[in-house]
Design a protein around this motif. Structure first.
Motif, PDB file in Angstrom:
ATOM      1  N   ALA A  89       0.825  -1.207   0.000  1.00 40.77           N
ATOM      2  CA  ALA A  89       0.000   0.000   0.000  1.00 40.77           C
ATOM      3  C   ALA A  89       0.859   1.256   0.000  1.00 40.77           C
ATOM      4  O   ALA A  89       0.503   2.270  -0.603  1.00 40.77           O
ATOM      5  N   GLY A  90       2.001   1.189   0.672  1.00 39.50           N
ATOM      6  CA  GLY A  90       2.900   2.339   0.699  1.00 39.50           C
ATOM      7  C   GLY A  90       3.506   2.631  -0.660  1.00 39.50           C
ATOM      8  O   GLY A  90       3.733   3.797  -1.015  1.00 39.50           O
ATOM      9  N   PHE A  91       3.764   1.580  -1.414  1.00 36.67           N
ATOM     10  CA  PHE A  91       4.306   1.759  -2.761  1.00 36.67           C
ATOM     11  C   PHE A  91       3.297   2.477  -3.649  1.00 36.67           C
ATOM     12  O   PHE A  91       3.618   3.466  -4.310  1.00 36.67           O
ATOM     13  N   TRP A  92       2.057   1.997  -3.646  1.00 37.86           N
ATOM     14  CA  TRP A  92       1.045   2.591  -4.510  1.00 37.86           C
ATOM     15  C   TRP A  92       0.737   4.027  -4.108  1.00 37.86           C
ATOM     16  O   TRP A  92       0.617   4.901  -4.977  1.00 37.86           O
ATOM     17  N   SER A  93       0.610   4.276  -2.809  1.00 41.62           N
ATOM     18  CA  SER A  93       0.293   5.636  -2.367  1.00 41.62           C
ATOM     19  C   SER A  93       1.443   6.591  -2.670  1.00 41.62           C
ATOM     20  O   SER A  93       1.226   7.760  -2.998  1.00 41.62           O
ATOM     21  N   SER A  94       2.686   6.097  -2.585  1.00 39.36           N
ATOM     22  CA  SER A  94       3.842   6.933  -2.886  1.00 39.36           C
ATOM     23  C   SER A  94       3.842   7.387  -4.339  1.00 39.36           C
ATOM     24  O   SER A  94       4.330   8.472  -4.661  1.00 39.36           O
ATOM     25  N   LEU A  95       3.261   6.567  -5.217  1.00 33.19           N
ATOM     26  CA  LEU A  95       3.215   6.876  -6.642  1.00 33.19           C
ATOM     27  C   LEU A  95       1.888   7.494  -7.078  1.00 33.19           C
ATOM     28  O   LEU A  95       1.714   7.841  -8.251  1.00 33.19           O
ATOM     29  N   GLY A  96       0.933   7.580  -6.150  1.00 35.16           N
ATOM     30  CA  GLY A  96      -0.363   8.149  -6.486  1.00 35.16           C
ATOM     31  C   GLY A  96      -1.179   7.271  -7.404  1.00 35.16           C
ATOM     32  O   GLY A  96      -1.919   7.769  -8.275  1.00 35.16           O
ATOM     33  N   THR A  97      -1.072   5.963  -7.247  1.00 34.95           N
ATOM     34  CA  THR A  97      -1.807   5.034  -8.101  1.00 34.95           C
ATOM     35  C   THR A  97      -2.296   3.866  -7.264  1.00 34.95           C
ATOM     36  O   THR A  97      -2.249   3.917  -6.035  1.00 34.95           O
ATOM     37  N   GLU A  98      -2.785   2.813  -7.901  1.00 34.74           N
ATOM     38  CA  GLU A  98      -3.259   1.640  -7.182  1.00 34.74           C
ATOM     39  C   GLU A  98      -2.964   0.394  -8.004  1.00 34.74           C
ATOM     40  O   GLU A  98      -2.749   0.470  -9.220  1.00 34.74           O
ATOM     41  N   ALA A  99      -2.957  -0.739  -7.337  1.00 33.95           N
ATOM     42  CA  ALA A  99      -2.594  -1.993  -7.997  1.00 33.95           C
ATOM     43  C   ALA A  99      -3.484  -2.279  -9.194  1.00 33.95           C
ATOM     44  O   ALA A  99      -2.995  -2.670 -10.273  1.00 33.95           O
ATOM     45  N   ARG A 100      -4.788  -2.103  -9.039  1.00 32.71           N
ATOM     46  CA  ARG A 100      -5.715  -2.432 -10.125  1.00 32.71           C
ATOM     47  C   ARG A 100      -5.415  -1.628 -11.382  1.00 32.71           C
ATOM     48  O   ARG A 100      -5.435  -2.168 -12.498  1.00 32.71           O
ATOM     49  N   ARG A 101      -5.115  -0.361 -11.220  1.00 38.58           N
ATOM     50  CA  ARG A 101      -4.823   0.491 -12.371  1.00 38.58           C
ATOM     51  C   ARG A 101      -3.532   0.045 -13.068  1.00 38.58           C
ATOM     52  O   ARG A 101      -3.451   0.025 -14.296  1.00 38.58           O
ATOM     53  N   GLU A 102      -2.523  -0.314 -12.287  1.00 35.38           N
ATOM     54  CA  GLU A 102      -1.249  -0.710 -12.879  1.00 35.38           C
ATOM     55  C   GLU A 102      -1.340  -2.072 -13.553  1.00 35.38           C
ATOM     56  O   GLU A 102      -0.741  -2.292 -14.607  1.00 35.38           O
ATOM     57  N   LEU A 103      -2.067  -2.997 -12.969  1.00 34.21           N
ATOM     58  CA  LEU A 103      -2.265  -4.296 -13.621  1.00 34.21           C
ATOM     59  C   LEU A 103      -2.949  -4.125 -14.975  1.00 34.21           C
ATOM     60  O   LEU A 103      -2.642  -4.836 -15.938  1.00 34.21           O
ATOM     61  N   ALA A 104      -3.864  -3.165 -15.050  1.00 32.61           N
ATOM     62  CA  ALA A 104      -4.623  -2.940 -16.278  1.00 32.61           C
ATOM     63  C   ALA A 104      -3.780  -2.316 -17.393  1.00 32.61           C
ATOM     64  O   ALA A 104      -4.217  -2.273 -18.556  1.00 32.61           O
ATOM     65  N   ARG A 105      -2.573  -1.859 -17.086  1.00 38.76           N
ATOM     66  CA  ARG A 105      -1.693  -1.295 -18.114  1.00 38.76           C
ATOM     67  C   ARG A 105      -1.241  -2.355 -19.113  1.00 38.76           C
ATOM     68  O   ARG A 105      -0.845  -2.023 -20.235  1.00 38.76           O
ATOM     69  N   TYR A 106      -1.297  -3.620 -18.697  1.00 45.28           N
ATOM     70  CA  TYR A 106      -0.662  -4.686 -19.473  1.00 45.28           C
ATOM     71  C   TYR A 106      -1.686  -5.726 -19.930  1.00 45.28           C
ATOM     72  O   TYR A 106      -2.558  -6.128 -19.171  1.00 45.28           O
ATOM     73  N   ASP A 107      -1.520  -6.180 -21.166  1.00 51.64           N
ATOM     74  CA  ASP A 107      -2.460  -7.141 -21.750  1.00 51.64           C
ATOM     75  C   ASP A 107      -2.130  -8.577 -21.358  1.00 51.64           C
ATOM     76  O   ASP A 107      -3.023  -9.429 -21.339  1.00 51.64           O
ATOM     77  N   ALA A 108      -0.872  -8.856 -21.081  1.00 49.22           N
ATOM     78  CA  ALA A 108      -0.464 -10.201 -20.680  1.00 49.22           C
ATOM     79  C   ALA A 108       0.849 -10.108 -19.921  1.00 49.22           C
ATOM     80  O   ALA A 108       1.606  -9.134 -20.063  1.00 49.22           O
ATOM     81  N   VAL A 109       1.117 -11.127 -19.117  1.00 44.96           N
ATOM     82  CA  VAL A 109       2.339 -11.180 -18.303  1.00 44.96           C
ATOM     83  C   VAL A 109       2.936 -12.581 -18.429  1.00 44.96           C
ATOM     84  O   VAL A 109       2.234 -13.580 -18.247  1.00 44.96           O
ATOM     85  N   ILE A 110       4.218 -12.632 -18.773  1.00 40.88           N
ATOM     86  CA  ILE A 110       4.942 -13.900 -18.840  1.00 40.88           C
ATOM     87  C   ILE A 110       5.962 -13.897 -17.706  1.00 40.88           C
ATOM     88  O   ILE A 110       6.901 -13.086 -17.719  1.00 40.88           O
TER      89      ILE A 110
END
Length: 208
Positions: free
Chosen positions: A109-130
């Motif tokens: 939570a500290g990481f996301w708040s430090s960047l002004g974002t949230e996990a859900r938003r960052e996961l949605a940046r990517y179409d697939a993960v290997i």
């Protein structure tokens, strides 16, 4: 070197992350991909390598580690912006913004708040993960990268944290270690090949 491609379409870029713990084989895999795909696959540099390779202090103090992760995140986002402007079919990212959670000294939570974002938003940046899993200690961990400072056991711990960080992505593919790296690479390339548009899949299979 890239494979010739007659396609002149303007693509809507799709981002795919190649991630995994230290020594998992990302660098070798991306080099194989670079040699066997057309120019519609844009491969990004690892943002941590850009930051630390450029002289950013790499210190173990929690405040310094937090500053480093914010710098890495900023570079990652800007690399993705630049890649998108060229309209490739695939933007292949050497790690993504979500990886920072695994290196952050404190709760996610500290990481996301430090960047002004949230996990859900960052996961949605990517179409697939290997995710390439790091080999267990004593079974193939690679120390050759001068920017790699982790011991084999620490690398395995980082790999586990990265696995957890991406756990909620709906299209995550986990590639387990293999005694032969080429077997591991072939599986990852097979996954990537399935993500390419038909116009860029006209040549021989990736890795052939």
């Amino acid at each position: 070197m890239t494979v010739p491609c007659p396609c002149t379409r303007v693509h809507a870029p799709r981002r795919i992350v190649v991630t995994g713990g230290p020594g998992a084989g990302k660098t070798a895999l991306l080099e194989l991909v670079r040699q066997s795909t057309c120019h519609h696959v844009r491969i990004l540099a690892e943002s941590a390598g850009v930051v630390f390779g450029g002289g950013f202090p790499r210190e173990d103090d929690p405040v310094c580690r937090q500053s480093a992760q914010r710098a890495i995140d900023h570079v990652q986002c800007e690399l993705e912006v630049i890649a998108d402007t060229h309209h490739p079919a695939i933007v292949l990212c050497d790690r993504g913004t979500v990886d920072g959670v695994a290196y952050w000294p404190g709760p996610p939570a500290g990481f996301w708040s430090s960047l002004g974002t949230e996990a859900r938003r960052e996961l949605a940046r990517y179409d697939a993960v290997i995710h390439l899993r790091t080999p267990p200690p004593g079974e193939g961990y690679d120390h050759s990268n001068p920017l790699r400072t982790e011991s084999p056991s620490a690398a395995a711990e980082v790999d586990a944290r990265i696995l957890e960080a991406w756990a909620d992505h709906p299209r995550r593919f986990v590639v387990e270690p293999s005694h032969r790296f080429l077997d591991k690479a072939a599986r990852a390339i097979e996954i990537l090949h399935a993500e390419l548009p038909a116009c860029c899949s006209h040549g021989p299979a990736l890795g052939a």
